[in-house]
Design an enzyme around this catalytic site. Structure first.
Site, PDB file in Angstrom:
ATOM      1  N   ASP A  13     -18.662 -85.713 -25.888  1.00  0.00           N
ATOM      2  CA  ASP A  13     -19.761 -84.853 -26.379  1.00  0.00           C
ATOM      3  C   ASP A  13     -21.074 -85.139 -25.655  1.00  0.00           C
ATOM      4  O   ASP A  13     -22.155 -84.930 -26.208  1.00  0.00           O
ATOM      5  CB  ASP A  13     -19.964 -85.023 -27.895  1.00  0.00           C
ATOM      6  CG  ASP A  13     -18.687 -84.806 -28.675  1.00  0.00           C
ATOM      7  OD1 ASP A  13     -18.025 -83.781 -28.432  1.00  0.00           O
ATOM      8  OD2 ASP A  13     -18.347 -85.659 -29.517  1.00  0.00           O
ATOM      9  N   GLU A  14     -20.998 -85.587 -24.413  1.00  0.00           N
ATOM     10  CA  GLU A  14     -22.212 -85.932 -23.677  1.00  0.00           C
ATOM     11  C   GLU A  14     -22.883 -84.726 -23.020  1.00  0.00           C
ATOM     12  O   GLU A  14     -24.017 -84.828 -22.549  1.00  0.00           O
ATOM     13  CB  GLU A  14     -21.917 -86.970 -22.582  1.00  0.00           C
ATOM     14  CG  GLU A  14     -21.345 -88.280 -23.077  1.00  0.00           C
ATOM     15  CD  GLU A  14     -19.823 -88.298 -22.994  1.00  0.00           C
ATOM     16  OE1 GLU A  14     -19.234 -89.381 -23.136  1.00  0.00           O
ATOM     17  OE2 GLU A  14     -19.223 -87.210 -22.790  1.00  0.00           O
ATOM     18  N   LYS A  16     -20.788 -82.506 -20.825  1.00  0.00           N
ATOM     19  CA  LYS A  16     -20.074 -82.338 -19.551  1.00  0.00           C
ATOM     20  C   LYS A  16     -19.972 -80.873 -19.157  1.00  0.00           C
ATOM     21  O   LYS A  16     -19.978 -80.540 -17.968  1.00  0.00           O
ATOM     22  CB  LYS A  16     -18.683 -82.967 -19.652  1.00  0.00           C
ATOM     23  CG  LYS A  16     -18.711 -84.481 -19.810  1.00  0.00           C
ATOM     24  CD  LYS A  16     -17.326 -85.069 -19.880  1.00  0.00           C
ATOM     25  CE  LYS A  16     -16.579 -84.700 -21.130  1.00  0.00           C
ATOM     26  NZ  LYS A  16     -17.197 -85.226 -22.367  1.00  0.00           N
ATOM     27  N   GLY A  17     -19.868 -79.987 -20.154  1.00  0.00           N
ATOM     28  CA  GLY A  17     -19.748 -78.570 -19.848  1.00  0.00           C
ATOM     29  C   GLY A  17     -20.955 -78.048 -19.098  1.00  0.00           C
ATOM     30  O   GLY A  17     -20.828 -77.329 -18.103  1.00  0.00           O
ATOM     31  N   ASN A  38      -8.382 -80.556 -28.071  1.00  0.00           N
ATOM     32  CA  ASN A  38      -9.069 -81.455 -29.010  1.00  0.00           C
ATOM     33  C   ASN A  38     -10.498 -81.717 -28.573  1.00  0.00           C
ATOM     34  O   ASN A  38     -11.204 -82.525 -29.173  1.00  0.00           O
ATOM     35  CB  ASN A  38      -8.317 -82.785 -29.130  1.00  0.00           C
ATOM     36  CG  ASN A  38      -8.115 -83.469 -27.792  1.00  0.00           C
ATOM     37  OD1 ASN A  38      -8.097 -82.823 -26.752  1.00  0.00           O
ATOM     38  ND2 ASN A  38      -7.934 -84.772 -27.810  1.00  0.00           N
ATOM     39  N   GLY A  40     -14.188 -79.789 -26.661  1.00  0.00           N
ATOM     40  CA  GLY A  40     -14.825 -78.515 -26.351  1.00  0.00           C
ATOM     41  C   GLY A  40     -16.024 -78.692 -25.455  1.00  0.00           C
ATOM     42  O   GLY A  40     -16.709 -79.716 -25.485  1.00  0.00           O
ATOM     43  N   HIS A  41     -16.275 -77.698 -24.618  1.00  0.00           N
ATOM     44  CA  HIS A  41     -17.464 -77.654 -23.775  1.00  0.00           C
ATOM     45  C   HIS A  41     -18.261 -76.415 -24.140  1.00  0.00           C
ATOM     46  O   HIS A  41     -17.709 -75.317 -24.217  1.00  0.00           O
ATOM     47  CB  HIS A  41     -17.073 -77.566 -22.290  1.00  0.00           C
ATOM     48  CG  HIS A  41     -16.458 -78.811 -21.749  1.00  0.00           C
ATOM     49  ND1 HIS A  41     -15.732 -78.839 -20.574  1.00  0.00           N
ATOM     50  CD2 HIS A  41     -16.452 -80.081 -22.209  1.00  0.00           C
ATOM     51  CE1 HIS A  41     -15.322 -80.075 -20.351  1.00  0.00           C
ATOM     52  NE2 HIS A  41     -15.750 -80.838 -21.321  1.00  0.00           N
ATOM     53  N   GLN A 223     -13.424 -85.570 -23.475  1.00  0.00           N
ATOM     54  CA  GLN A 223     -13.752 -86.833 -24.138  1.00  0.00           C
ATOM     55  C   GLN A 223     -14.620 -87.714 -23.240  1.00  0.00           C
ATOM     56  O   GLN A 223     -15.321 -87.213 -22.372  1.00  0.00           O
ATOM     57  CB  GLN A 223     -12.468 -87.566 -24.584  1.00  0.00           C
ATOM     58  CG  GLN A 223     -11.723 -86.874 -25.706  1.00  0.00           C
ATOM     59  CD  GLN A 223     -10.650 -85.933 -25.222  1.00  0.00           C
ATOM     60  OE1 GLN A 223     -10.023 -86.152 -24.210  1.00  0.00           O
ATOM     61  NE2 GLN A 223     -10.430 -84.855 -25.951  1.00  0.00           N
ATOM     62  N   THR A 238      -8.525 -91.473 -27.628  1.00  0.00           N
ATOM     63  CA  THR A 238      -7.647 -90.331 -27.411  1.00  0.00           C
ATOM     64  C   THR A 238      -6.356 -90.840 -26.775  1.00  0.00           C
ATOM     65  O   THR A 238      -6.191 -92.044 -26.553  1.00  0.00           O
ATOM     66  CB  THR A 238      -8.343 -89.262 -26.549  1.00  0.00           C
ATOM     67  OG1 THR A 238      -7.612 -88.041 -26.619  1.00  0.00           O
ATOM     68  CG2 THR A 238      -8.516 -89.714 -25.110  1.00  0.00           C
ATOM     69  N   THR A 299     -15.274 -78.220 -31.108  1.00  0.00           N
ATOM     70  CA  THR A 299     -13.914 -77.846 -31.490  1.00  0.00           C
ATOM     71  C   THR A 299     -13.709 -77.877 -32.995  1.00  0.00           C
ATOM     72  O   THR A 299     -13.130 -76.962 -33.571  1.00  0.00           O
ATOM     73  CB  THR A 299     -12.900 -78.794 -30.816  1.00  0.00           C
ATOM     74  OG1 THR A 299     -13.005 -78.619 -29.399  1.00  0.00           O
ATOM     75  CG2 THR A 299     -11.480 -78.480 -31.250  1.00  0.00           C
ATOM     76  N   ARG A 304     -21.191 -85.276 -36.019  1.00  0.00           N
ATOM     77  CA  ARG A 304     -21.070 -86.446 -35.167  1.00  0.00           C
ATOM     78  C   ARG A 304     -21.886 -87.599 -35.708  1.00  0.00           C
ATOM     79  O   ARG A 304     -22.949 -87.400 -36.300  1.00  0.00           O
ATOM     80  CB  ARG A 304     -21.539 -86.114 -33.746  1.00  0.00           C
ATOM     81  CG  ARG A 304     -20.695 -85.059 -33.042  1.00  0.00           C
ATOM     82  CD  ARG A 304     -21.256 -84.701 -31.685  1.00  0.00           C
ATOM     83  NE  ARG A 304     -20.492 -83.604 -31.072  1.00  0.00           N
ATOM     84  CZ  ARG A 304     -21.022 -82.596 -30.417  1.00  0.00           C
ATOM     85  NH1 ARG A 304     -22.340 -82.519 -30.273  1.00  0.00           N
ATOM     86  NH2 ARG A 304     -20.256 -81.652 -29.901  1.00  0.00           N
ATOM     87  N   ASP A 332     -34.645 -83.919 -24.573  1.00  0.00           N
ATOM     88  CA  ASP A 332     -35.568 -83.176 -25.430  1.00  0.00           C
ATOM     89  C   ASP A 332     -35.417 -83.519 -26.907  1.00  0.00           C
ATOM     90  O   ASP A 332     -36.381 -83.436 -27.669  1.00  0.00           O
ATOM     91  CB  ASP A 332     -35.363 -81.667 -25.244  1.00  0.00           C
ATOM     92  CG  ASP A 332     -33.913 -81.255 -25.415  1.00  0.00           C
ATOM     93  OD1 ASP A 332     -33.059 -81.735 -24.635  1.00  0.00           O
ATOM     94  OD2 ASP A 332     -33.621 -80.461 -26.320  1.00  0.00           O
TER      95      ASP A 332
END
Length: 425
Positions: A13-14, A16-17, A38, A40-41, A223, A238, A299, A304, A332
């Protein structure tokens, strides 16, 4: 031409997308190399928001070929639904290539994932219950079903009959669930096979030919480093290898092809699911960070867990992945706080650890050693150059770079592609 790897440096969840989408300007192929639906981006370009689970981020661009590699586990129903949704948004998905070696998530995998998590109770791992772990387990046990099996239904049914005998015994005798029917599964997956047929390709040869022709290839994982099966916070991990080494096996490339490994690092830390998290915040600051950062899974929608930046984790990720540079996201979000904290080390039983502890019990019980950093309390979402950031924000980025030991080349100050600042290389 070389390949680049984009890897998460925390628990996923950093962002990456967004990073992959930005870098796609300079590449011809974007390859998803591990994981399944499992993860998402989320990508925002102009007024378009895409939430991708299996399709590689490069799908946004007609001149980029998105590839699902050998190391991915594929739920065909989920993938087809995702492709249909992208087409409805006006995107052309005809360029997608899928490896015939990718393993299939089957109905019994999803069911076993659900019942196993319930059975574990308080010891549950916090999986997404999408069948990822059981699919990788079958892959390792050499009883998995692969995409290529869909194109010889005689072989598909033979394999299915063998594996379903064992799965049904487990479901019915251990978990008191109804057995599944092979004929129903065969019928369902035969329909998937016909719809997927245009996308199936020899992706390893495709990528090698592309590199030999001077084209650029970007490898993106799902991940993050600390969810890696071998190098993460086991067992709260994972079932595959998100680290840079996993990119090579998951895509079918060798080390000589790679010259950049870009670590995606959030300006604070989050994780989803169970497991240790030294800098986790359980107070009002944590609640505020969650709300401002909209820290809910792409997802699952799960909230979190959040915490201050952890430099021990950052240094560990740099070592494990051989990072050449960092892409820092969500700076931000920290504008909401007057004082920030950064974990520079851990303390356990009077000993200080600058690097990742060698034993999981130490990590579970370690306390963070913090240093305080001044915040900036200014809206930075409209800033277009790094030098325009408040001096406190610049100092914060400089300190993270110093602690992590890897240059921070990009800084994200908002979710949109345009809200990215590039620093001098």
């Amino acid at each position: 031409m070389p390949a680049w790897i984009v890897v998460g440096t925390q628990w996923g969840d950093e962002g990456k997308g967004k990073a992959t989408d930005l870098l796609a300007d300079d590449v011809d192929y974007v390859v998803r190399y591990q994981g399944g639906n499992n993860a998402g981006h989320t990508i925002i370009v102009g007024d378009t928001t895409l939430k991708l689970h299996l399709v590689p981020s490069g799908v946004m661009y007609s001149d980029v070929t998105p590839v699902i590699g050998d190391g991915v586990v594929l739920d065909p129903g989920v993938l087809l639904d995702e492709l249909d949704a992208l087409v409805e948004q006006g995107l052309d998905v005809s360029n997608l290539k899928i490896s015939g070696n990718a393993h299939l998530i089957m109905p019994y995998h999803r069911e076993l994932d659900r019942v196993t998590e319930r059975y574990l109770g308080r010891q549950k791992l916090g999986t997404t219950k999408r069948g990822i772990g059981p699919t990788y387990a079958d892959k390792a046990a050499r009883v998995g079903m692969r995409v290529q099996d869909l194109y010889d239904m005689k072989i598909f049914r033979q394999k299915l009959d063998v594996v379903l005998k064992e799965k049904n015994a487990t479901l019915s005798r251990v978990y008191n669930r109804l057995p599944m029917k092979a004929a129903d599964i065969e019928t369902e997956y035969a329909v998937y096979a016909e719809r997927l047929r245009p996308y199936i390709a020899d992706t390893m040869s495709l990528l090698h030919d592309a590199l030999e022709d001077g084209r650029n290839v970007l490898l993106e994982g799902a991940q993050g480093t600390l969810l890696d099966l071998d190098h993460g916070t086991y067992p709260f991990v994972t079932s595959s290898n998100p680290v840079a080494g996993g990119a090579l096996t998951g895509a079918g490339l060798g080390p000589k092809h790679v010259d950049r490994v870009i670590g995606i690092t959030k300006a604070y830390v989050t994780r989803v699911g169970s497991g240790p998290f030294p800098t986790e915040l359980h107070d009002a600051i944590g609640e505020r960070m969650t709300d401002v950062g909209q820290e809910y899974g792409t997802t699952t929608g799960r909230r979190r867990r959040v915490g201050w930046f952890d430099a021990v984790v950052a240094r560990y990720a740099a070592r494990v992945n051989g990072l050449t540079e960092h892409f820092l996201t969500k700076l931000d979000v920290l504008s909401a706080f007057g004082t920030l904290k950064v974990c520079r080390a851990y303390r356990y039983q009077g000993e200080e650890y600058d690097h990742f502890p060698p034993h999981q019990s130490i990590f579970h019980h370690a306390t963070p050693v913090y240093e305080e950093v001044s915040g900036w309390n200014d809206d930075i979402t409209g800033v277009t150059q790094f030098a325009q950031l408040p001096k406190e924000a610049q100092a914060y980025v400089d300190r993270l770079e110093e602690l992590a030991g890897v240059p921070i080349r990009w800084v994200s100050v908002g979710p949109k592609r345009s809200q990215t600042l590039e620093r001098a290389a």
